[in-house]
Design a protein around this motif. Structure first.
Motif, PDB file in Angstrom:
ATOM      1  N   THR A   4       0.706  -1.291  -0.074  1.00  0.00           N
ATOM      2  CA  THR A   4       0.012  -0.059   0.140  1.00  0.00           C
ATOM      3  C   THR A   4       0.837   1.264   0.072  1.00  0.00           C
ATOM      4  O   THR A   4       2.119   0.935   0.319  1.00  0.00           O
ATOM      5  N   PRO A   5       0.450   2.366  -0.392  1.00  0.00           N
ATOM      6  CA  PRO A   5       1.054   3.556  -0.397  1.00  0.00           C
ATOM      7  C   PRO A   5       1.905   3.836   1.010  1.00  0.00           C
ATOM      8  O   PRO A   5       2.892   4.265   0.946  1.00  0.00           O
ATOM      9  N   GLU A   6       1.068   3.724   1.865  1.00  0.00           N
ATOM     10  CA  GLU A   6       1.754   3.844   3.369  1.00  0.00           C
ATOM     11  C   GLU A   6       2.728   2.689   3.783  1.00  0.00           C
ATOM     12  O   GLU A   6       3.271   2.948   4.853  1.00  0.00           O
ATOM     13  N   GLY A   7       2.925   1.681   2.951  1.00  0.00           N
ATOM     14  CA  GLY A   7       4.023   0.824   3.247  1.00  0.00           C
ATOM     15  C   GLY A   7       3.667  -0.480   3.855  1.00  0.00           C
ATOM     16  O   GLY A   7       4.256  -1.309   4.699  1.00  0.00           O
ATOM     17  N   ARG A   8       2.252  -0.946   3.792  1.00  0.00           N
ATOM     18  CA  ARG A   8       1.923  -2.209   4.322  1.00  0.00           C
ATOM     19  C   ARG A   8       1.964  -3.235   3.338  1.00  0.00           C
ATOM     20  O   ARG A   8       1.427  -2.911   2.366  1.00  0.00           O
ATOM     21  N   TYR A   9       2.448  -4.274   3.652  1.00  0.00           N
ATOM     22  CA  TYR A   9       2.377  -5.265   2.695  1.00  0.00           C
ATOM     23  C   TYR A   9       1.044  -6.133   2.913  1.00  0.00           C
ATOM     24  O   TYR A   9       0.762  -6.772   3.916  1.00  0.00           O
TER      25      TYR A   9
END
Length: 679
Positions: free
Chosen positions: A289-294
């Motif tokens: 995700t854009p915020e860095g969640r896989y």
């Protein structure tokens, strides 16, 4: 040079000697015509069946005639090209076919047929074979909408960069990384070691503008630590679209000449902190995700990334049969007319090499039918996958892995066996066989080392057998393991009671089935012993069990190949596999067959060879392979093999002048320095 004039006295002197020679001389074309009359079946009807019907067979031959007349499809100089000419010629052929598809409104299937006929692999091989399929299978709908028009319009040319200098089949060991930067919403593609350099991708060297790069996904977790999520696919631009020069941070080039396949620019590639947009990670099944969640794929399709490799392996299985068919067609036609070492005047070579060529012919049919079945299984998986059903993937992965290994071994070895039956002329590239072999043997290691492929199949078989023993039935190609307990019980014996019994599919197939079940059970027992009563598929117990495991995979694939086609050729394939492939020794050791049954098997094997001998030329004719595709002086449909050799040799660049390219600078100075009185 003065004209050569032969006087009448010389002609009269020679005439009786010529008549002696002509008493036993026959034209090869006449020999082949006589062979065709010996067929005991309708060759044309079988050819229609093998080629998808009369319309498809006619199309194949029509395309061959058209392609031979194009500048990029002309094969007259194919065997005399330099490496650079091969690369340029292969690319021109690929682009010529692509343009023909567009300008004439042809289908992609028509394009695939033309590519097989031109037989000149070029820089578009992985664009068509892996880049586009990967986007279609692994890309989201949005990614497909963005990239597919660019691919189909050749606005970009892609390749598939997975294998590295230090890691091939062991995908988890890849060292290229893709590290997510949530501040810029980009991935940093980097090659942290020399062995992380991508190596081997076709089209990468000088053709591709983009690549799907398999890299280990690294994402910073909530605790601030970098987490390795394993290999994922990323679309990366490699070259400037205006200049075709490498982009900053990209090191790229051609890996140099190979044993064969030199029209393809296999390349190397490394990255120095190259940034790509977040949206260029293939995100159909997993994403960041854009915020860095896989976001991992659901458990039901956690192995979805294997789908592209499964497709490629299934395609390799399909191509194995058609490639071996080409080699056998050339060798059988030549053997049918060759008389150079015949034991008696008028007896042809096919008598001497039938024991080699007829089993290879049977294998070509087995592989052809198996290839069709393998691709049908994959197409069904695609339909199931699109509905979210991935249940067939484990068996498809296991079967395609093992068959990729076994079928490429059979084909690579078979081409060389066929070449040897052609004697000295088989060593000439003009026979078509050396080039066919050199271009094919890469399949043995391409898309996975064959021994490792067998181990993947063996892992599936051993797990399936363990499931059966705990009460869970197995379906599909390994369903025979459901009866493994009774199959391997003490006293289990082959029902064969006579020579002819071995021609029956249930008897020959039963022996192959027993051999497969026995080999799987032996591999499982060895693994249990090594693991202290536990099935350990990693570490030392597994690594120490590879010999038994590979044997199990080979036996399983031999049985699957046999039961995919059942006729007299299948019996020959089964008996040859048992006798020459080592299966008979295992069955004797096991007690499944006795000495008298083994002797009957060998007699039946010889009887089948004799029975099939009259149909040899008819069976290779049924493959429907045009002379244009074979490009062989020895495999000509008209049998005029020696005229073919002379005509093709005349095109050699060394024959462009009578004195030759070394005369002026090398030979002339040496010969001119010698006294003429010595002559």
């Amino acid at each position: 040079m003065a004209a050569h004039i032969v006087d009448q006295r010389t002609k009269a002197l020679q005439k009786p000697a010529t008549e002696i020679i002509l008493r036993t001389h026959t034209e090869p074309s006449e020999d082949l015509a006589q062979e065709r009359k010996r067929a005991t079946f309708d060759v044309q009807e079988l050819s229609y069946a093998l080629n998808g019907g009369k319309e498809m067979l006619d199309k194949k031959h029509r395309f061959a005639e058209i392609l031979a007349k194009t500048t990029w499809g002309d094969k007259s100089r194919r065997y005399f090209l330099t490496r650079e000419e091969e690369y340029v010629g292969g690319l021109r052929a690929a682009l010529g076919i692509w343009e023909k598809i567009k300008s004439e409104g042809l289908s992609l299937e028509d394009g695939a047929l033309m590519r097989s006929l031109v037989d000149f692999p070029g820089g578009l091989e992985l664009h068509i074979g892996m880049f586009i399929p990967s986007i279609m299978s692994q890309g989201s709908k949005e990614q497909q909408a963005k990239w597919m028009p660019l691919c189909m319009g050749l606005q970009i040319i892609g390749t598939y960069a997975q294998t590295e200098l230090g890691h091939g089949t062991f995908i988890r060991g890849l060292e290229t990384t893709a590290t997510y930067d949530k501040q810029t919403q980009e991935f940093v593609i980097h090659s942290p070691t020399l062995t992380a350099t991508k190596w081997w991708p076709g089209g990468l060297g000088k053709t591709a503008t983009h690549a799907i790069v398999m890299a280990r996904l690294m994402v910073e977790g909530p605790d601030g630590r970098m987490k390795d999520h394993g290999p994922h696919g990323f679309i990366a631009q490699l070259r400037d679209m205006d200049t075709h020069l490498p982009l900053p941070g990209v090191t790229i080039g051609d890996i140099g000449p190979k044993l064969g396949f030199n029209s393809v620019d296999n390349g190397y590639l490394s990255f120095d902190h190259v940034r790509i947009p977040r949206e260029d990670m293939l995100m159909r099944f997993s994403q960041v995700t854009p915020e860095g969640r896989y976001v991992p794929p659901p458990p039901s399709n956690s192995k979805a990334s294997y789908a592209t490799m499964v497709f490629v392996r299934a395609d390799i299985v399909k191509n194995a049969g058609s490639t071996l068919a080409r080699a056998v067609t050339i060798a059988v036609r030549y053997a049918a007319v060759r008389r150079q070492t015949a034991p008696a005047p008028g007896e042809r070579e096919l008598q001497n090499c039938a024991a080699t060529l007829l089993p290879l012919l049977a294998a070509a049919y087995a592989l052809t039918f198996m290839g069709d079945a393998m691709m049908a299984m994959y197409r069904q998986f695609e339909k199931d996958r699109d509905r979210g059903d991935f249940s067939a993937l484990p068996e498809l992965h296991a079967l395609s892995s093992g068959l990729k290994a076994v079928c490429t071994w059979i084909t690579a070895d078979g081409i060389e066996e066929a070449r040897r039956t052609c004697g000295g002329h088989g060593f000439s590239r003009l026979s078509g066989l050396p080039t066919l072999h050199q271009g094919y043997v890469q399949n043995v290691t391409w898309e996975g080392d064959n021994n490792v492929m067998c181990l993947q199949t063996a892992r599936y078989l051993i797990k399936a057998l363990a499931g059966v023993r705990s009460g869970k039935a197995v379906s599909g190609s390994a369903d025979y393991l459901n009866a493994a307990a009774s199959e391997l019980a003490p006293g289990a014996r082959s029902p064969a009671t006579c020579d002819a019994c071995w021609e029956q599919p249930d008897v020959a197939g039963g022996a192959l089935r027993h051999a497969a079940a026995r080999a799987t059970a032996a591999a499982a027992e060895t693994l249990l012993a090594a693991g202290g009563g536990r099935l350990a598929f990693e570490g030392k117990p597994w690594n120490d069990n590879t010999v038994e495991s590979i044997r199990a995979a080979k036996a399983h694939c031999a049985y699957v190949l046999h039961r995919t086609f059942l006729d007299s050729l299948a019996a020959l394939f089964a008996l040859d596999t048992l006798e020459r492939g080592g299966g008979l020794a295992a069955l004797l050791e096991d007690g499944f067959v006795g000495a008298s049954q083994a002797a009957a098997l060998r007699r039946c094997h010889r009887q089948l060879l004799a029975a099939l001998r009259p149909n040899a030329v008819g069976l290779v004719d049924a493959f429907g392979l045009p002379d244009y595709l074979l490009n062989s002086a020895l495999g000509r449909e008209d049998g005029d093999v020696y005229r073919g050799l002379l005509d093709m040799a005349a095109a050699s660049p060394l024959n462009a002048t009578q004195e030759g390219p070394a005369w002026e600078g090398v030979l002339k100075p040496v010969l001119a320095a010698q006294p003429r009185s010595r002559l």
